[in-house]
Design an enzyme around this catalytic site. Sequence first.
Site, PDB file in Angstrom:
ATOM      1  N   SER A 117       0.830  -1.196   0.000  1.00  0.00           N
ATOM      2  CA  SER A 117       0.000   0.000   0.000  1.00  0.00           C
ATOM      3  C   SER A 117       0.868   1.252   0.000  1.00  0.00           C
ATOM      4  O   SER A 117       1.924   1.275   0.639  1.00  0.00           O
ATOM      5  CB  SER A 117      -0.890   0.010   1.248  1.00  0.00           C
ATOM      6  N   TYR A 140      -2.903   0.343   9.872  1.00  0.00           N
ATOM      7  CA  TYR A 140      -2.989  -0.294   8.559  1.00  0.00           C
ATOM      8  C   TYR A 140      -1.675  -0.093   7.796  1.00  0.00           C
ATOM      9  O   TYR A 140      -1.063  -1.050   7.318  1.00  0.00           O
ATOM     10  CB  TYR A 140      -4.165   0.262   7.748  1.00  0.00           C
ATOM     11  N   LYS A 178     -17.251  -2.050   1.146  1.00  0.00           N
ATOM     12  CA  LYS A 178     -16.271  -1.437   2.040  1.00  0.00           C
ATOM     13  C   LYS A 178     -16.869  -0.321   2.895  1.00  0.00           C
ATOM     14  O   LYS A 178     -16.207   0.187   3.802  1.00  0.00           O
ATOM     15  CB  LYS A 178     -15.081  -0.921   1.245  1.00  0.00           C
TER      16      LYS A 178
END
Length: 193
Positions: A117, A140, A178
């Site tokens: 990411s 995250y 999501k």
Amino acid sequence: MLYVVTGAAGFIGSRLVAALNREGISEILAVDNLQSADKFRNLVGCEIQDYFDKREFLERLAANQFEGTIEAVLHQGACSDTMQADGRYMMDNNYRYSRALLDWCQDEEVPFIYASSASVYGAGRVFAEERANEAPLNIYGYSKFLFDQHVRQRLAGRNAQILGLRYFNVYGPHEAHKGRMASVAFHAFNQFR
């Protein structure tokens, strides 16, 4: 030979399964966590050979039930909720699970392509894959950063291909599940509509 797609019912995973199908590949083991059952809709139009819950899949790997049958692992599964407050869950789901898959792939000499990411860059303005540019701002991003660090440590002695893709913002059909973590483009489109 089988292709494993983790996070197969998610936004990116389901699009990857559909792309494999367009290439004539349907020998796909879809791996996901369907605790949020509505995600199944993302796979309805896809052809797969089988589905496994993410935990069951790891158990079967550990029991050597797939030895010699897996062509590649396309690891897209992760919790991408940047607001997730349960750090233990995030680290178990995104970091430990990824390590277990990577270890198995290296032991079995199976290519491993995984979703990293751009969140590992934090608030930085330089997006070059160098440690000096990486400063994640949430758990995250840290879970992805830590796994990238682990991969870097293993690269010199690798037995099979390892490829990490640092996604920035991704958006499109099949991301509604999501909720608040769907893309800005998704929310802006729905607000405009």
